[in-house]
Write an enzyme that holds these catalytic residues in place. Structure first.
Site, mmCIF file in Angstrom:
data_model
loop_
_atom_site.group_PDB
_atom_site.id
_atom_site.type_symbol
_atom_site.label_atom_id
_atom_site.label_comp_id
_atom_site.label_asym_id
_atom_site.label_seq_id
_atom_site.Cartn_x
_atom_site.Cartn_y
_atom_site.Cartn_z
ATOM 1 N N VAL A 226 -6.593 1.272 12.918
ATOM 2 C CA VAL A 226 -6.005 0.454 11.578
ATOM 3 C C VAL A 226 -4.864 1.259 11.184
ATOM 4 O O VAL A 226 -4.161 0.648 10.262
ATOM 5 C CB VAL A 226 -7.222 0.668 10.443
ATOM 6 C CG1 VAL A 226 -8.324 -0.267 10.785
ATOM 7 C CG2 VAL A 226 -7.729 1.890 10.207
ATOM 8 N N THR B 78 6.580 -9.546 8.358
ATOM 9 C CA THR B 78 5.086 -9.480 7.794
ATOM 10 C C THR B 78 4.918 -8.129 7.321
ATOM 11 O O THR B 78 4.389 -8.046 6.303
ATOM 12 C CB THR B 78 4.275 -10.012 9.173
ATOM 13 O OG1 THR B 78 4.514 -11.137 9.402
ATOM 14 C CG2 THR B 78 2.801 -9.768 8.423
ATOM 15 N N ASP C 81 -6.965 -5.129 11.133
ATOM 16 C CA ASP C 81 -6.629 -3.976 10.208
ATOM 17 C C ASP C 81 -6.397 -4.244 8.883
ATOM 18 O O ASP C 81 -6.012 -3.313 8.034
ATOM 19 C CB ASP C 81 -5.117 -3.564 10.829
ATOM 20 C CG ASP C 81 -4.144 -4.773 10.465
ATOM 21 O OD1 ASP C 81 -4.507 -5.722 10.030
ATOM 22 O OD2 ASP C 81 -2.772 -4.228 10.521
ATOM 23 N N GLN D 146 4.864 -6.296 17.365
ATOM 24 C CA GLN D 146 4.351 -5.010 17.695
ATOM 25 C C GLN D 146 4.155 -4.854 19.298
ATOM 26 O O GLN D 146 3.991 -3.894 19.781
ATOM 27 C CB GLN D 146 2.764 -4.783 17.080
ATOM 28 C CG GLN D 146 2.750 -5.042 15.595
ATOM 29 C CD GLN D 146 3.327 -3.662 15.066
ATOM 30 O OE1 GLN D 146 2.762 -2.699 15.320
ATOM 31 N NE2 GLN D 146 3.997 -3.880 13.747
ATOM 32 N N ASP E 216 -0.222 -15.401 24.346
ATOM 33 C CA ASP E 216 0.126 -15.779 23.010
ATOM 34 C C ASP E 216 -0.357 -17.210 22.629
ATOM 35 O O ASP E 216 -0.078 -17.980 23.611
ATOM 36 C CB ASP E 216 1.414 -15.412 22.777
ATOM 37 C CG ASP E 216 1.560 -15.435 21.054
ATOM 38 O OD1 ASP E 216 1.538 -14.088 20.408
ATOM 39 O OD2 ASP E 216 1.473 -16.360 20.341
ATOM 40 N N GLU F 49 0.591 -1.175 -0.023
ATOM 41 C CA GLU F 49 0.018 -0.019 -0.027
ATOM 42 C C GLU F 49 0.863 1.146 0.130
ATOM 43 O O GLU F 49 1.861 1.262 0.587
ATOM 44 C CB GLU F 49 -0.962 0.054 1.011
ATOM 45 C CG GLU F 49 -1.988 -1.070 1.421
ATOM 46 C CD GLU F 49 -2.630 -1.046 2.377
ATOM 47 O OE1 GLU F 49 -3.878 -1.284 2.497
ATOM 48 O OE2 GLU F 49 -2.267 -0.684 3.676
ATOM 49 N N VAL G 136 -5.713 -3.509 17.761
ATOM 50 C CA VAL G 136 -4.820 -3.132 17.011
ATOM 51 C C VAL G 136 -4.613 -4.225 15.768
ATOM 52 O O VAL G 136 -4.312 -3.762 14.687
ATOM 53 C CB VAL G 136 -3.189 -3.106 17.720
ATOM 54 C CG1 VAL G 136 -2.188 -2.729 16.781
ATOM 55 C CG2 VAL G 136 -3.417 -2.280 18.795
ATOM 56 N N GLY G 137 -4.847 -5.619 16.211
ATOM 57 C CA GLY G 137 -4.630 -6.547 15.080
ATOM 58 C C GLY G 137 -5.641 -6.541 13.856
ATOM 59 O O GLY G 137 -5.342 -6.988 12.771
#
Lengths: 361, 361
Positions: free
Chosen positions: B307, B98, B241, B154, B175, B70, B238-239
């Site tokens: 996002v 990533t 997005d 992050q 996690d 992007e 946050v994830g």
């Protein structure tokens, strides 16, 4: 300790080849400017031949009173490329370039950049390659003489491109500033092109098979009027390339068969902005692929309304990317974070600190 | 001869400050990571406070089966900035990041770049700054404990940001991969944060004032279900997005007051993609400027549906640009062609050749 430092140094994955202005000049010098333009034209033609495989977006502009910055992205589904380019006609007053640019080519499967390069010089070269390639299909057979109206930064490249691809030997140069024409003649001395400096545009187009207009004013101008253009010529209209900036009288357009890169863009930015939205034009990729005719008669006026399109930059980025292993004229830039563990970005920052890069956080 | 070489060397106009990954780590180390995030938050808040002066464009994406690249441009009318960012969830399998990125800040009056910088590390920092800034306005007063679900690249930055701006002292980490939590705890040892590794998400959110979800899967997932979220918490999501990637059960959204960066983008990319298009949300810039309330009651669930927006990158670019003269951690990149005479681009190439850069053309 030395092992540790090796581990902390960026890996091959972190590096992106970077072609500076100096390295671009070295690449051009190594290949030779005419061969470089020929190579660009081959890549551009190849990409125009697979036109339908490209994601074609309009440019994304940011405007200011002084000029515009544009991002020009495109993709063929495997590779992504974009160019950053500005257009600021007043910049020369301050010793800056009117147009500068840089570009990036990336692998769409990983998102990682493959190449980061200057594109000020490269854009001038690809614009010349695009024009000369179009003329190969559109100009009268056996063209030898080109009038060049506007003898600024782009004009040298146009002349050399038309020599390399079309076989032009005679340049008839005109500029409102005679110094610009002298500069052009000086630069082309020894290139194999004969340059005649002309006092008027009328004088310049005398006997020309091809007329190139490449002036720089950011306004609607009439560089060519209708009565100046005789039958059978090919017009390479390069300078009219943004809204409000045109070079040709509308009546010339009405007498010409108009060829364009991407109609949606040319109707906004090119000479075409003077005509109704449904005026018939031919797309160059259709000419190259045999889907549409190019020149069909000796008396026909053909006109390439050049505005520059992202696929040309994409092709130019591909060309440079493929050239670098042969010339070696690039450096590696530490652009991408590449931690040992991709999930441990902060760990990389932490270890960099303990290496003594600065005060501890 | 030495004079000649000096003339041929790039001038100051040709150079653009470049911050490599290594230099970014040095800048972070010099300032300190928490101070760096605080500085970023100040710049972000300042730019959100002049929200209406920005040219807000949607991102320009190029999609592949593996991920997306992007371009995120914006401008305040004087300065232009853009970020290149990719998102390729499968990249870690090949030892790649990533998300990687780089960015450019430019002077809109000349079109010339002012800064070219890595943004992989910078994006993690600005994302943390954006989240922590939002929480400063939205989280319960006196928050000390944060659950962090998803302990990838992050998460460290989020924890440090919330320590610096909100006063968080306790991290409850979960996690799906216990190794990731151990990595996070290891990195945060000595930071002043107490990290408790939790065996389940339910365990992690026990007693948390703030719940941060920052998982990485590129699919709709339900990291939090409705019964897990009690009254009064602030959720920092946050994830979720991009389209098709969410983390929260829809019922949580319906119980929450939702705060967003730029609704047009969040409705496509955020948790909000699960709700009807007209679902009421509050824009953060309105909260910061006092035009809209933030948290209004102790039992209210506030949710920041993060996002990432171009103005945050713009602010981050401004922050780094202003920081460089103080730290000196950058190099100058020969990115812009700068001929003695701006109209004589080819002359510069020619003279470079005669300097012996390669075979003559």
């Amino acid at each position: 300790m030395s092992t540790k430092i090796t581990n902390l140094a960026p890996s091959e994955l972190a590096y992106v080849p970077f072609v500076s202005v100096d390295d671009m000049m070295k690449n051009v010098a190594t290949v030779g400017v005419e061969e470089f333009i020929k190579g660009l034209a081959e890549y551009i033609e190849a990409d125009f031949l697979r036109w339908e495989s490209f994601d074609k977006k309009p440019r994304i502009p940011a405007h200011a009173p002084e000029g515009v910055i544009e991002l020009m992205p495109t993709s063929d589904g495997k590779t992504f490329g974009f160019k950053y380019v500005n257009g600021h006609p007043g910049n020369t007053r301050d010793g800056l370039q009117t147009v500068t640019g840089f570009g990036v080519l990336s692998d769409l499967a990983t998102g990682y950049p493959l190449l980061f390069t200057e594109m000020t010089i490269l854009t001038a070269l690809r614009t010349a390659a695009t024009s000369a390639l179009a003329a190969k299909y559109l100009a009268p057979k056996g063209s030898t003489t080109m009038a060049v109206i506007g003898n600024g930064a782009q004009s040298d490249f146009q002349c050399l491109g038309f020599k390399a691809l079309v076989g032009i030997t005679e340049i008839r140069a005109y500029d409102i500033d005679p110094e610009a024409s002298l500069r052009l003649a000086r630069n082309l001395a020894g290139s194999g092109l004969n340059v005649t400096i002309c006092k008027t545009p009328e004088d310049a187009i005398e006997g020309a098979d091809i007329i190139t207009t490449v002036t720089a004013d950011k306004k609607n101008a009439t560089i060519l009027t209708d009565n100046m253009v005789g039958p059978g010529v090919h017009i390479n209209a390069v300078g009219g390339d943004c809204p409000g900036k045109t070079e040709l009288h509308k009546d010339i357009l009405l007498r010409s068969d108009i060829f364009v890169e991407f109609p949606e863009q040319t109707r906004i930015e090119g000479e075409l902005q003077q005509l109704p939205e449904d005026h018939q034009v031919t797309e160059l990729w259709q000419v190259y692929s045999g889907k549409a005719p190019g020149r069909t008669s000796e008396r026909q006026i053909t006109l390439f309304d050049s505005v520059g399109f992202a696929i040309e930059d994409f092709a130019a980025l591909r060309f440079v990317h493929d050239l670098l292993p042969k010339t070696g004229h690039f450096i590696k830039l530490d652009l991408l974070a590449d931690p040992d563990d991709p999930r441990d970005l902060y760990g990389m920052v932490l270890r960099s600190q303990s290496k003594g890069n600065g005060a501890a956080a």
